[in-house]
Scaffold this motif. Structure first.
Motif, PDB file in Angstrom:
ATOM      1  N   SER A   1       5.427  11.869  -4.639  1.00  0.00           N
ATOM      2  CA  SER A   1       5.922  11.499  -5.969  1.00  0.00           C
ATOM      3  C   SER A   1       7.349  10.959  -5.957  1.00  0.00           C
ATOM      4  N   GLY A   2       8.127  11.283  -4.938  1.00  0.00           N
ATOM      5  CA  GLY A   2       9.525  10.865  -4.922  1.00  0.00           C
ATOM      6  C   GLY A   2       9.730   9.522  -4.248  1.00  0.00           C
TER       7      GLY A   2
ATOM      8  N   GLY B   1      16.084   6.062 -17.743  1.00  0.00           N
ATOM      9  CA  GLY B   1      15.584   6.507 -16.444  1.00  0.00           C
ATOM     10  C   GLY B   1      14.947   7.886 -16.513  1.00  0.00           C
TER      11      GLY B   1
ATOM     12  N   THR C   1      11.606   7.567 -18.292  1.00  0.00           N
ATOM     13  CA  THR C   1      10.600   6.956 -17.421  1.00  0.00           C
ATOM     14  C   THR C   1      10.068   7.970 -16.416  1.00  0.00           C
ATOM     15  N   GLN C   2      10.963   8.760 -15.821  1.00  0.00           N
ATOM     16  CA  GLN C   2      10.543   9.777 -14.865  1.00  0.00           C
ATOM     17  C   GLN C   2       9.665  10.829 -15.537  1.00  0.00           C
ATOM     18  N   CYS C   3       9.974  11.157 -16.774  1.00  0.00           N
ATOM     19  CA  CYS C   3       9.165  12.123 -17.518  1.00  0.00           C
ATOM     20  C   CYS C   3       7.746  11.593 -17.715  1.00  0.00           C
TER      21      CYS C   3
ATOM     22  N   LEU D   1       6.228   9.431 -15.778  1.00  0.00           N
ATOM     23  CA  LEU D   1       5.558   9.405 -14.475  1.00  0.00           C
ATOM     24  C   LEU D   1       5.056  10.786 -14.072  1.00  0.00           C
ATOM     25  N   THR D   2       5.877  11.812 -14.275  1.00  0.00           N
ATOM     26  CA  THR D   2       5.441  13.161 -13.900  1.00  0.00           C
ATOM     27  C   THR D   2       4.274  13.622 -14.766  1.00  0.00           C
TER      28      THR D   2
ATOM     29  N   GLU E   1       6.917  20.427 -12.784  1.00  0.00           N
ATOM     30  CA  GLU E   1       7.587  19.135 -12.611  1.00  0.00           C
ATOM     31  C   GLU E   1       7.801  18.461 -13.963  1.00  0.00           C
TER      32      GLU E   1
ATOM     33  N   ALA F   1      11.332  17.529 -15.841  1.00  0.00           N
ATOM     34  CA  ALA F   1      11.591  16.173 -16.329  1.00  0.00           C
ATOM     35  C   ALA F   1      11.974  16.188 -17.806  1.00  0.00           C
TER      36      ALA F   1
END
Length: 372
Positions: free
Chosen positions: A147-148, A290, A293-295, A297-298, A328, A332
């Motif tokens: 995921s990273g 950012g 967006t990460q939230c 994706l998780t 995760e 986020a």
């Protein structure tokens, strides 16, 4: 006992941490003793399965594309590529194995014969179910581990998860063949074999998406491949009659709760974008976007993992993977709230964001409570 930590948001700030104690149901039996052979009545001795028939090359599946290693530089990456190559070979071998049908001598109708058949079926069903659970948990682990950013991926751990899949697959395939051969009608056996072929195809897609070079492609490719693994494993369980009405209901509720998390997170992301539009500096605006967006994706990752482990959610390893995915998302959400606190000057937007974050937390806790 496992403990899952989920954050609690207030209106515009994080107020406390709630810890849910997750109780784990027992693992399905593995059936490692093998079938008990009884030789009385009309049996006339031990019953040994034999393989008959030929592989029809005209219908053989295409060979999986092997990973390209030209730009894979680090030693862990090269090791992962080699693991994937070996994994493709194991999957291709399992596919070919399914092209032959296992056959047993005609069984009698005496009590000993019927008991042997029942014991053999039950033992193999339990083994197949346990192996599917292990492979589903490993699939979820592949999703989490990749995921990273590429430079942060633990390629050794990814390789270990893939090895778990490809070492369980041959034994599971043999169990499926035994079950199919002992089913009362050939059509049921054919459906089981077909479902297992679909699972092999899904694993092949997963391995291709997990290649180090493919990490530059859209993340959704891997998530989609993982979701197909969950669907295919559920198909195998259904065809060996290990899917009960209760299990199906549990899965449906689980996937519904995961979707509820996704919906509430989508609302939070929209609120965060509204906050971003009011930020005084471009840097702070980018930080909020950012985090949002990460939230998102998780959350997509959580939904994919829920689809993977839903058919085998009673297995503790599958539960652990889903709990970790939920944590995760919680982290986020916390990051979104923190960034918005720093950049938002509008109290009304802050309150709306806090409410949206609380909704996500509630949805996450509902999901975790369902796993207990």
């Amino acid at each position: 006992m496992k403990r899952a930590t989920i954050i609690q948001q207030g209106m515009t700030k994080i107020t406390k941490v709630e810890e849910d104690s997750i109780s784990k149901p027992g693992i399905l039996r593995t059936g490692d003793t093998g079938p008990n052979v009884m030789g009385t009545g009309h049996m006339g001795g031990a019953q040994h399965g034999t393989m008959r028939g030929q592989v029809n090359l005209a219908h053989a599946p295409p060979m999986a594309q092997q990973p390209q290693i030209t730009s894979v530089g680090s030693e862990p990456q090269r090791a992962l590529v080699n693991t994937i190559v070996v994994g493709h070979e194991a999957i291709d071998s399992a596919r070919r194995q399914l092209d032959t049908r296992m056959q047993f001598p005609e069984l009698g109708t005496d009590p000993a014969s019927l008991k042997w058949k029942e014991t053999t079926m039950d033992t193999n069903k339990q083994s197949v179910s346990s192996q599917l659970a292990a492979m589903n948990a490993a699939t979820a682990q592949v999703v989490t581990l990749t995921s990273g950013p590429q430079e942060d991926v633990d390629h050794t751990a990814v390789g270990a998860a893939i090895s778990t899949i490809t070492t369980n697959l041959p034994s599971m395939t043999r169990g499926v063949q035994t079950i199919a051969a002992l089913m009362d009608d050939s059509m049921s056996g054919d459906r089981l074999i077909g479902a297992t072929r679909q699972l092999c195809d899904a694993f092949s897609d997963l391995l291709q998406a997990a290649e180090p070079e493919k990490q530059e492609q859209p993340r959704q490719n891997l998530l989609n491949a993982a979701s197909r693994v969950g669907e295919a494993s559920g198909g195998v369980l259904t065809n060996i009659a290990e899917e009960t009405e209760i299990n199906t209901e549990v899965q449906d509720v689980l996937l519904g709760l995961a979707k509820a998390v996704a919906n509430s997170t989508a609302a939070l992301v929209l609120k965060a974008k509204n906050v971003a539009s009011t930020c005084e500096t471009e840097d702070q605006q980018n930080r909020v976007i950012g985090a949002a967006t990460q939230c998102a994706l998780t959350t997509s990752q959580l939904v994919a993992i829920a689809k993977v482990v839903a058919p085998t959610i009673q297995n503790p390893s599958c539960q652990d993977q889903l709990i970790e995915a939920a944590k995760e998302v919680a982290r986020a959400v916390e990051a979104v709230v923190q960034e918005c606190q720093l950049g938002c000057q509008d109290e009304a937007l802050s309150r709306e964001l806090g409410t949206a974050a609380t909704d996500v937390t509630r949805a996450l806790n509902d999901l975790l409570n369902h796993i207990k």
